[in-house]
Write a protein that holds these residues in place. Structure first.
Motif, PDB file in Angstrom:
ATOM      1  N   ALA A  66     -55.681  52.222  -8.898  1.00  0.00           N
ATOM      2  CA  ALA A  66     -56.124  51.472 -10.077  1.00  0.00           C
ATOM      3  C   ALA A  66     -55.920  52.260 -11.363  1.00  0.00           C
ATOM      4  N   SER A  67     -54.875  53.100 -11.398  1.00  0.00           N
ATOM      5  CA  SER A  67     -54.641  53.973 -12.536  1.00  0.00           C
ATOM      6  C   SER A  67     -54.399  53.172 -13.812  1.00  0.00           C
ATOM      7  N   ARG A  68     -54.940  53.676 -14.913  1.00  0.00           N
ATOM      8  CA  ARG A  68     -54.654  53.124 -16.238  1.00  0.00           C
ATOM      9  C   ARG A  68     -53.720  54.041 -17.031  1.00  0.00           C
ATOM     10  N   ALA A  69     -53.203  55.061 -16.385  1.00  0.00           N
ATOM     11  CA  ALA A  69     -52.383  56.065 -17.071  1.00  0.00           C
ATOM     12  C   ALA A  69     -50.958  55.572 -17.262  1.00  0.00           C
ATOM     13  N   ASN A 103     -55.233  45.159 -15.275  1.00  0.00           N
ATOM     14  CA  ASN A 103     -56.142  46.300 -15.210  1.00  0.00           C
ATOM     15  C   ASN A 103     -55.931  47.282 -16.357  1.00  0.00           C
ATOM     16  N   SER A 104     -54.692  47.646 -16.653  1.00  0.00           N
ATOM     17  CA  SER A 104     -54.408  48.693 -17.635  1.00  0.00           C
ATOM     18  C   SER A 104     -53.924  48.163 -18.971  1.00  0.00           C
ATOM     19  N   GLY A 105     -53.459  46.905 -19.016  1.00  0.00           N
ATOM     20  CA  GLY A 105     -52.869  46.361 -20.231  1.00  0.00           C
ATOM     21  C   GLY A 105     -51.463  46.847 -20.491  1.00  0.00           C
ATOM     22  N   GLN A 106     -50.907  47.646 -19.574  1.00  0.00           N
ATOM     23  CA  GLN A 106     -49.566  48.177 -19.748  1.00  0.00           C
ATOM     24  C   GLN A 106     -48.535  47.313 -19.025  1.00  0.00           C
ATOM     25  N   CYS A 107     -47.277  47.530 -19.378  1.00  0.00           N
ATOM     26  CA  CYS A 107     -46.200  46.684 -18.877  1.00  0.00           C
ATOM     27  C   CYS A 107     -45.388  47.376 -17.782  1.00  0.00           C
TER      28      CYS A 107
END
Length: 816
Positions: A66-69, A103-107
C-alpha cells in the motif's frame, strides 16, 4: 496493509458481483450519456475507478505494501477490493487517460520515459502532458490492451507469470492474454460500466507451453517449434517448464522470431540435452540445438551436450549449441559441454549474463558474438584455449568478451584462444581474469595460423590473470571505442540488443519476454528507507558539474542539492576526502561520473546523503602496499552519519578502505557496488556500542583480502544477495555484539565465508551457496528477522554472480 493480508473470500464475493452485474451497469452508463471509450469490447467509462484484472492470471495490478511513495514498482496480486488496487480512469483528451491510484493519488508511469520492452512500471506523481503516464485502451480478447502513448508498448505481466508478486512491465503488444486487462468496478460500486470478469482464460502462450511431465501443450521442445507456422511475421514465445528434455532441437530457417523461455527459478532448471559427438555426426552435426531462424531468443534455460570426451580418442568434439542465424539473443542461458561447446557459425549473436563451459576451443566459429557479463569456465585441469575464431578477413568483428568472468580449474593454464582462421578476431575487455589465465602468453597458434597475425587484443582487464607484456596486445582507449558491444552487433541495419533485448529491425513484433536492461528506483531501500527514509538532495536544486570547484561548491553547501557529476573530476590534493554535507545526492551521469585521486567523507551528524553511480578511487600509494596503514585515503568514510545510501558505485585502486562505516553510522544501505582487487575492502565499526542498522545487498567483492565486510558492533546487519569471489583472509565477519543475517549470497573461493569472530556475536544464514570455499560457515546465537523492518525480495543465490557482474557498478540508465 501488507500484501500478505489478502483475503481470498473477498475476491470470490467481488468476482460474483462483477459477473452478475457488469453488463447491466454498462448498459445504464450508455443510457445516461457517460463518456465512453472508443472500443468494440464492453466499454469502461472515463472518471470511473477500476481494478485492473489480468486475463491470464486473474490477479490485479497492485501497489506493494500500500505504498504511497513515488517510484514504488507495480506487481500483480490476488484481487482484494482495496484502494491500493484501485485506479481511476482520468480523461486527458484525445482518447488518452491517466491510471491514477486511489490510495496514493499517483499515476501509473513508465520510468524515465523508457521505450524498452521489459521495463517495470511504477507509480509517480501525475504530470499533465507527460506521455509516459498517458494510456490508450484497445479492445483485445474479452478485455483491453493498455497502450503507453510514449513507448507504444502494452501493460503486461512479466513472462506471463501467474504468481503473486510478479512484476508489471511494458512489453511489445501482442494478442497474448498476459496483455489483456479487464477493467472491473470495485466492490463499493464506485464506478459504472464494468466489463464482466472472465470465467475462463485462453492464451497464445498457454498454447505454447512445454512440460516434460505432460502438464503442458507439448512434451518436447521440438514439438512446440514444429507447431509454429512457417514464415511467421510476429514473435512466438514458447515457455518451457522445469525438467530435462533429452532431444535434438532445431529452429528452421523458415521460422524467425521464436523465443524459448524457461519458467524455472534458475537457468539450470530447464535442461535441453543430448550426447551426439563428431565421431558419429561430424562436429557441426553433433549439436543438441540448431538455431537457423533469424531473430531467435532464449532465456533462463540450459543447452548441454553431455558426451564425455574422455571416452573416445577421436571425434571428441560435441556441440551443445549451433547458431547459424542473424540477430540471436541469449539472456541468462547456460551452455555446457567439453570440446567445441558453442558454435557461432554465422550472423550476430548477443549473450547477456549466463554461463559457458568447456575444455578446448569451446567458443568457436566464423560468426560475430558478444558475451556481455557472461561467466566463462575452463573445466579441464590442464587448461586449454577458450576460443577458436574463424572470422572472415572482411569482417571487422569476431568475438567480444566484455565484462566477463574467466575462471578455471588450474592456475596458469587457460588461454584466451587461437586462430582457427588466419584472420580470427577476438577482444577480451574489462573482464575479471582469475589465476587460471596463462599470464605469460594467453594466445596460441592453430593449424599453421599464428596468433600474432590474427586480430587478438585485450583492454583494461583486472584480476590475478591480468597483466601486460609483449605477448598480450592491448587496445588504446581510442581503439577501444571501436570495439564495444554495440559496434560489434550494429551491422548494416543498426541492430542494438544491448539496450533493447531482442529488437528486430524488420517487424514490430520483435522483443523477448525479458529485457537486457533493468530500470532502477530512485528510492533508497533497506535500513536507509526506515525511520523517515533517505532522499538525499531531492528537496533542493539539481545541478550538473564537470569541475572540482563546482563539485566542492555544491556538495559542501548548507542547502540541499542533487549534484550530477558528468565528467572525470580529479581531486587536486591527492587523497583528500571531500566533506559532503547533509541533504545531498551525488550521482554520476550514466557511466561518465568519476571522482579520482580522492574520496568522500561524511562527518559526525551528517545525514540524508545518497552517493550513486560513480567511479571513486585512484589513490593508491605504492609505498604503503600491502598494509595501507600510512596513508588513510578512503573511498567513502562515514563517522557517526545517518540515513546514507551508497548505490551502484565502482571503487578502484584506493589506498585504504574502499568503504569505512565508522562510529555508529546507521540507517545505511550499501547496494549494487563493485569493490575488488584490494586489501581492506569494507570495514564497519570503530565503536564500543551496538546501535547501527545496516543493509548490504547485491555487491560484488572480488580478489580481496580483509574486511568483506568486517561487521563490528552493529545492532542489526542484513547481508543478502552479495557475491564474494576470491577472498583470501575472511568473508562476512561478525564481531563484538553484532547480530548478522546472511541470506542467498554466493561465495566462490572464499576463506571463512561467514562466521562470528567473537563469542559475543550472532550469525544466521539461509539460502547461500559456497563453491570451492574453505574454513568457517558458522551460525550461532539469535539474530533478527529483516522483514520486520522493511520489505525486500531475495534473488536465488545461484543467479547472484550473473546479476551483480551485470548490474553492479555505474549503469548507463542512472543519472542521465
Amino acid at each position: 496493509m501488507p500484501a500478505t493480508s489478502r483475503n481470498p473470500l473477498r475476491l470470490l464475493r467481488k468476482r460474483h458481483t462483477a459477473l452478475t452485474g457488469g453488463l447491466v451497469v454498462a448498459a445504464v452508463a450508455v443510457i445516461i450519456g457517460s463518456q465512453m471509450l472508443p472500443s468494440s469490447a464492453a466499454n469502461p467509462v472515463a472518471g470511473t475507478t477500476y481494478e485492473l484484472v489480468n486475463a491470464k492470471s486473474s490477479l490485479c495490478v497492485d501497489v506493494p505494501s500500500a505504498s504511497r511513495a513515488a517510484g514504488a514498482q507495480l506487481q500483480q496480486w490476488g484481487c482484494t477490493d482495496d484502494t491500493w488496487q484501485q485506479f481511476k480512469l482520468v480523461d486527458q483528451g484525445s482518447s488518452q487517460y491517466w491510471l491514477q491510484s486511489t490510495n496514493s493519488g499517483q499515476c501509473v508511469d513508465v520510468p524515465s520515459g523508457s521505450k524498452t520492452a521489459g521495463t517495470r512500471l511504477q507509480q509517480w506523481g501525475c504530470s499533465a502532458g507527460q506521455a509516459n503516464q498517458l494510456w490508450t485502451l484497445t479492445a483485445s480478447g474479452t478485455g483491453h490492451q493498455l497502450v503507453n502513448v510514449n513507448s507504444g508498448l502494452c501493460v503486461s505481466v512479466k513472462d506471463g507469470s501467474t504468481s503473486s508478486a510478479a512484476a508489471i512491465v511494458q512489453d511489445t503488444c501482442t494478442t497474448n492474454n498476459r496483455m489483456q486487462w479487464t477493467l472491473a468496478t470495485t466492490g463499493s460500486g464506485a464506478g459504472s460500466g464494468a466489463t464482466p470478469a472472465p470465467t475462463t482464460t485462453t492464451s497464445s502462450s498457454a498454447g505454447n507451453t512445454v512440460a516434460a511431465d505432460g502438464t503442458g501443450t507439448y512434451k518436447t521442445v521440438q514439438a512446440a517449434i514444429d507447431a509454429v507456422g512457417e514464415g511467421n511475421k510476429s514473435r512466438v514465445t514458447i515457455t518451457i517448464k522445469p525438467g530435462t528434455y533429452r532431444e535434438i532441437v532445431t529452429v528452421p530457417k523458415t521460422k524467425p522470431y521464436i523465443t524459448l523461455t524457461g519458467t524455472g527459478p534458475a537457468a539450470k532448471d530447464v535442461l535441453i540435452v543430448n550426447n551426439h559427438s563428431a565421431g558419429a555426426y561430424g562436429t557441426s552435426g553433433s549439436s543438441t540445438a540448431f538455431v537457423n531462424g533469424t531473430d531467435f531468443a532464449a532465456s533462463n534455460l540450459t543447452f548441454s551436450n553431455d558426451f564425455d570426451e574422455s571416452t573416445s580418442t577421436s571425434g571428441q568434439q560435441a556441440v551443445a549449441l549451433d547458431v547459424n542465424a542473424d540477430r540471436a539473443v541469449f539472456t541468462n542461458v547456460r551452455v555446457l559441454g567439453d570440446q567445441d561447446t558453442l558454435l557461432i557459425n554465422s550472423g550476430r549473436t548477443y549473450f547477456r549474463g549466463g554461463y559457458v563451459e568447456g575444455t578446448v576451443d569451446f567458443i568457436f566459429g566464423g560468426g560475430t558474438a558478444v558475451f556481455d557479463s557472461t561467466s566463462i569456465y575452463e573445466k579441464r585441469s590442464t587448461g586449454g584455449p577458450l576460443t577458436a575464431a574463424k572470422t572472415d578477413a572482411a569482417n571487422k568483428y569476431g568475438f567480444l568478451l566484455y565484462k566477463t568472468s574467466i575462471t578455471g580449474a588450474t592456475n596458469n593454464t587457460t588461454q584466451f584462444g587461437r586462430p582457427w582462421g588466419a584472420d580470427g578476431q577476438v577482444v577480451v575487455r574489462e573482464s575479471t581474469l582469475s589465476a587460471t589465465v596463462k599470464t605469460a602468453e594467453p594466445w596460441t597458434d592453430m593449424s599453421g595460423n599464428t596468433w600474432e597475425k590474427a586480430r587478438f587484443f585485450e583492454y583494461r582487464n583486472t584480476g590475478a590473470g591480468a597483466t601486460t607484456n609483449s605477448n598480450r596486445p592491448q587496445l588504446t582507449a581510442t581503439q577501444a571505442a571501436e570495439y564495444t558491444p554495440a559496434k560489434y552487433l550494429a551491422g548494416s541495419d543498426s541492430w542494438n540488443p544491448v539496450t533493447t533485448t531482442a529488437t528486430s529491425t524488420t517487424t514490430a513484433a520483435a522483443t523477448t519476454s525479458s529485457s537486457a536492461t533493468k530500470t532502477w528506483s530512485n528510492t533508497a531501500d533497506g535500513f536507509a528507507s526506515t525511520d523517515g527514509g533517505t532522499t538525499g538532495g531531492a528537496a533542493g536544486t539539481t545541478v550538473t558539474v564537470k569541475t572540482y570547484d563546482d563539485l566542492v561548491k555544491y556538495s559542501t553547501a548548507t542547502s540541499p542539492y542533487v549534484v550530477k557529476i558528468a565528467a572525470s573530476v580529479k581531486v587536486p590534493t591527492y587523497g583528500y576526502e571531500i566533506p559532503v554535507t547533509s541533504d545531498k545526492t551525488l550521482i554520476g551521469v550514466g557511466t561518465s561520473g568519476k571522482i579520482l585521486n580522492g574520496g568522500i567523507i561524511l562527518k559526525a551528524g551528517v545525514h540524508n546523503v545518497i552517493v550513486r553511480n560513480l567511479t571513486i578511487g585512484e589513490t593508491e600509494m605504492t609505498s604503503d602496499d600491502p598494509d595501507d596503514k600510512e596513508f588513510d585515503y578512503d573511498g567513502i568514510q562515514m563517522d557517526t552519519a545517518n540515513h546514507i545510501w551508497i548505490d551502484h558505485n565502482t571503487f578502484t585502486k584506493i589506498n585504504d578502505g574502499m568503504i569505512d562505516s565508522r562510529k555508529d553510522t546507521t540507517n545505511l544501505t550499501v547496494s549494487w557496488n563493485r569493490m575488488g582487487d584490494h586489501n581492506k575492502t569494507f570495514g564497519i565499526g570503530w565503536t564500543d556500542s551496538a546501535t547501527a542498522k545496516i543493509t548490504i545487498h547485491h555487491n560484488w567483492i572480488f580478489n580481496s583480502n580483509q574486511r568483506n565486510p568486517s561487521v563490528d558492533n552493529v545492532a542489526r546487519a542484513h547481508l543478502y544477495n552479495n557475491y564474494l569471489q576470491n577472498v583470501t583472509s575472511y568473508g562476512n565477519n561478525a564481531r563484538g555484539a553484532t547480530k548478522m543475517v546472511v541470506e542467498n549470497s554466493y561465495f566462490e573461493k572464499v576463506k571463512d565465508p561467514y562466521f562470528a569472530g567473537d563469542t559475543t556475536a550472532s550469525v544466521s544464514q539461509s539460502g547461500s551457496v559456497c563453491v570451492s570455499c574453505t574454513g568457517r560457515q558458522q551460525t550461532v546465537g539469535t539474530t533478527f528477522k529483516p522483514s520486520d523492518y522493511y520489505k525486500y525480495t531475495l534473488d536465488p543465490a545461484a543467479d547472484v554472480p550473473s546479476l551483480v557482474r551485470t548490474y553492479a557498478g555505474p549503469q548507463a540508465n542512472i543519472g542521465s
